[in-house]
Design a protein around this motif. Structure first.
Motif, PDB file in Angstrom:
ATOM      1  N   ASP A  66       4.463   5.736   2.144  1.00 26.84           N
ATOM      2  CA  ASP A  66       3.590   5.688   0.966  1.00 26.84           C
ATOM      3  C   ASP A  66       2.429   4.753   1.251  1.00 26.84           C
ATOM      4  O   ASP A  66       2.517   3.875   2.111  1.00 26.84           O
ATOM      5  N   SER A  67       1.343   4.937   0.531  1.00 25.89           N
ATOM      6  CA  SER A  67       0.208   4.019   0.615  1.00 25.89           C
ATOM      7  C   SER A  67      -0.384   3.864  -0.781  1.00 25.89           C
ATOM      8  O   SER A  67      -0.272   4.749  -1.614  1.00 25.89           O
ATOM      9  N   SER A  68      -0.995   2.696  -1.012  1.00 33.09           N
ATOM     10  CA  SER A  68      -1.490   2.386  -2.336  1.00 33.09           C
ATOM     11  C   SER A  68      -2.435   1.195  -2.254  1.00 33.09           C
ATOM     12  O   SER A  68      -2.503   0.511  -1.235  1.00 33.09           O
ATOM     13  N   ASP A  69      -3.146   0.948  -3.344  1.00 31.15           N
ATOM     14  CA  ASP A  69      -3.953  -0.264  -3.450  1.00 31.15           C
ATOM     15  C   ASP A  69      -3.150  -1.391  -4.096  1.00 31.15           C
ATOM     16  O   ASP A  69      -3.601  -2.516  -4.173  1.00 31.15           O
ATOM     17  N   ASP A  70      -1.934  -1.060  -4.546  1.00 30.51           N
ATOM     18  CA  ASP A  70      -1.069  -2.046  -5.200  1.00 30.51           C
ATOM     19  C   ASP A  70       0.264  -2.096  -4.452  1.00 30.51           C
ATOM     20  O   ASP A  70       1.044  -1.158  -4.489  1.00 30.51           O
ATOM     21  N   GLY A  71       0.512  -3.204  -3.779  1.00 32.95           N
ATOM     22  CA  GLY A  71       1.713  -3.335  -2.970  1.00 32.95           C
ATOM     23  C   GLY A  71       2.970  -3.664  -3.739  1.00 32.95           C
ATOM     24  O   GLY A  71       4.068  -3.651  -3.179  1.00 32.95           O
ATOM     25  N   SER A  72       2.865  -3.929  -5.041  1.00 33.08           N
ATOM     26  CA  SER A  72       4.052  -4.325  -5.807  1.00 33.08           C
ATOM     27  C   SER A  72       5.082  -3.194  -5.911  1.00 33.08           C
ATOM     28  O   SER A  72       6.281  -3.456  -6.024  1.00 33.08           O
ATOM     29  N   ALA A  73       4.633  -1.952  -5.866  1.00 32.80           N
ATOM     30  CA  ALA A  73       5.570  -0.823  -5.930  1.00 32.80           C
ATOM     31  C   ALA A  73       6.470  -0.781  -4.695  1.00 32.80           C
ATOM     32  O   ALA A  73       7.603  -0.315  -4.765  1.00 32.80           O
ATOM     33  N   PHE A  74       5.973  -1.294  -3.584  1.00 36.52           N
ATOM     34  CA  PHE A  74       6.760  -1.277  -2.355  1.00 36.52           C
ATOM     35  C   PHE A  74       7.895  -2.293  -2.398  1.00 36.52           C
ATOM     36  O   PHE A  74       8.916  -2.113  -1.745  1.00 36.52           O
ATOM     37  N   ASP A  75       7.721  -3.367  -3.165  1.00 33.92           N
ATOM     38  CA  ASP A  75       8.785  -4.366  -3.284  1.00 33.92           C
ATOM     39  C   ASP A  75      10.057  -3.740  -3.847  1.00 33.92           C
ATOM     40  O   ASP A  75      11.153  -3.976  -3.340  1.00 33.92           O
ATOM     41  N   ALA A  76       9.913  -2.923  -4.885  1.00 34.98           N
ATOM     42  CA  ALA A  76      11.071  -2.263  -5.485  1.00 34.98           C
ATOM     43  C   ALA A  76      11.711  -1.285  -4.505  1.00 34.98           C
ATOM     44  O   ALA A  76      12.940  -1.214  -4.391  1.00 34.98           O
ATOM     45  N   ARG A  77      10.887  -0.562  -3.768  1.00 24.92           N
ATOM     46  CA  ARG A  77      11.428   0.397  -2.791  1.00 24.92           C
ATOM     47  C   ARG A  77      12.203  -0.334  -1.695  1.00 24.92           C
ATOM     48  O   ARG A  77      13.280   0.094  -1.293  1.00 24.92           O
ATOM     49  N   LEU A  78      11.660  -1.440  -1.214  1.00 26.96           N
ATOM     50  CA  LEU A  78      12.343  -2.192  -0.170  1.00 26.96           C
ATOM     51  C   LEU A  78      13.631  -2.829  -0.676  1.00 26.96           C
ATOM     52  O   LEU A  78      14.611  -2.924   0.063  1.00 26.96           O
ATOM     53  N   GLU A  79      13.651  -3.226  -1.940  1.00 28.44           N
ATOM     54  CA  GLU A  79      14.893  -3.747  -2.519  1.00 28.44           C
ATOM     55  C   GLU A  79      15.973  -2.673  -2.548  1.00 28.44           C
ATOM     56  O   GLU A  79      17.139  -2.942  -2.265  1.00 28.44           O
ATOM     57  N   GLU A 115      16.149  -0.145  -0.487  1.00 26.08           N
ATOM     58  CA  GLU A 115      16.544   0.057   0.911  1.00 26.08           C
ATOM     59  C   GLU A 115      17.521  -1.026   1.352  1.00 26.08           C
ATOM     60  O   GLU A 115      18.492  -0.750   2.050  1.00 26.08           O
ATOM     61  N   LYS A 116      17.282  -2.279   0.927  1.00 24.17           N
ATOM     62  CA  LYS A 116      18.173  -3.391   1.284  1.00 24.17           C
ATOM     63  C   LYS A 116      19.562  -3.205   0.681  1.00 24.17           C
ATOM     64  O   LYS A 116      20.564  -3.551   1.296  1.00 24.17           O
ATOM     65  N   LYS A 117      19.626  -2.660  -0.541  1.00 25.62           N
ATOM     66  CA  LYS A 117      20.928  -2.410  -1.161  1.00 25.62           C
ATOM     67  C   LYS A 117      21.685  -1.306  -0.422  1.00 25.62           C
ATOM     68  O   LYS A 117      22.896  -1.357  -0.275  1.00 25.62           O
ATOM     69  N   PRO A 170      21.869  -3.341   4.182  1.00 25.54           N
ATOM     70  CA  PRO A 170      21.484  -4.756   4.221  1.00 25.54           C
ATOM     71  C   PRO A 170      20.999  -5.227   5.590  1.00 25.54           C
ATOM     72  O   PRO A 170      20.511  -6.347   5.718  1.00 25.54           O
ATOM     73  N   ASP A 171      21.101  -4.397   6.623  1.00 24.50           N
ATOM     74  CA  ASP A 171      20.703  -4.784   7.972  1.00 24.50           C
ATOM     75  C   ASP A 171      19.268  -4.420   8.325  1.00 24.50           C
ATOM     76  O   ASP A 171      18.876  -4.500   9.489  1.00 24.50           O
ATOM     77  N   ILE A 172      18.455  -4.013   7.350  1.00 20.64           N
ATOM     78  CA  ILE A 172      17.084  -3.611   7.656  1.00 20.64           C
ATOM     79  C   ILE A 172      16.213  -4.819   7.988  1.00 20.64           C
ATOM     80  O   ILE A 172      16.496  -5.950   7.618  1.00 20.64           O
ATOM     81  N   TRP A 173      15.148  -4.531   8.709  1.00 24.02           N
ATOM     82  CA  TRP A 173      14.096  -5.500   8.997  1.00 24.02           C
ATOM     83  C   TRP A 173      12.868  -5.109   8.184  1.00 24.02           C
ATOM     84  O   TRP A 173      12.578  -3.917   8.033  1.00 24.02           O
ATOM     85  N   VAL A 174      12.135  -6.095   7.687  1.00 23.96           N
ATOM     86  CA  VAL A 174      10.857  -5.840   7.028  1.00 23.96           C
ATOM     87  C   VAL A 174       9.823  -6.729   7.707  1.00 23.96           C
ATOM     88  O   VAL A 174       9.979  -7.951   7.754  1.00 23.96           O
ATOM     89  N   VAL A 175       8.789  -6.097   8.239  1.00 25.89           N
ATOM     90  CA  VAL A 175       7.722  -6.810   8.929  1.00 25.89           C
ATOM     91  C   VAL A 175       6.425  -6.500   8.198  1.00 25.89           C
ATOM     92  O   VAL A 175       6.120  -5.332   7.937  1.00 25.89           O
TER      93      VAL A 175
END
Length: 115
Positions: free
Chosen positions: A72-85, A87-89, A92-97
């Protein structure tokens, strides 16, 4: 033999810094084989999220490469925080860079497969 995720991420961070960009490991996952997600921030505020490409994208001639897909791409990165959360659930072994690529386009830092 496939390199460990820890080594691969370290190499990515060095390449980004070498190109005049910035990189930070937001979440450290499993050393040996954690999935990698990359948040790319542009200089004008655009944000893109890259994740592991679907298994159908892998090339049997070069099975050790890590391929990515633009999720995904956007001008607002806050939506990605929820998606990454989420993914972590799930894993739990994911990396985020998080990177600001500098002079090298993201497509040269990651092997991005088109849809």
């Amino acid at each position: 033999m496939r390199v460990t995720t820890d080594l691969w991420v370290s190499a990515l961070v060095r390449r980004v810094f070498g190109a005049g960009g910035f990189a930070a490991i937001v979440k450290r996952g499993a050393t040996e084989a954690g999935a990698v997600f990359v948040l790319s921030r542009g200089r004008l505020g655009e944000v893109a999220l890259y994740g592991p490409a679907p298994q159908t994208s892998y090339d049997s001639a070069d099975p050790d490469e890590r391929f990515f897909a633009l999720l995904d791409s956007s001008d607002d990165g806050s939506a990605f925080d929820a998606r990454l959360e989420r993914e972590k659930k799930f894993d739990p072994d994911i990396w985020v860079v998080e990177i600001e690529a500098g002079t090298i386009p993201v497509e040269e830092l990651l092997l991005v497969k088109a849809d």
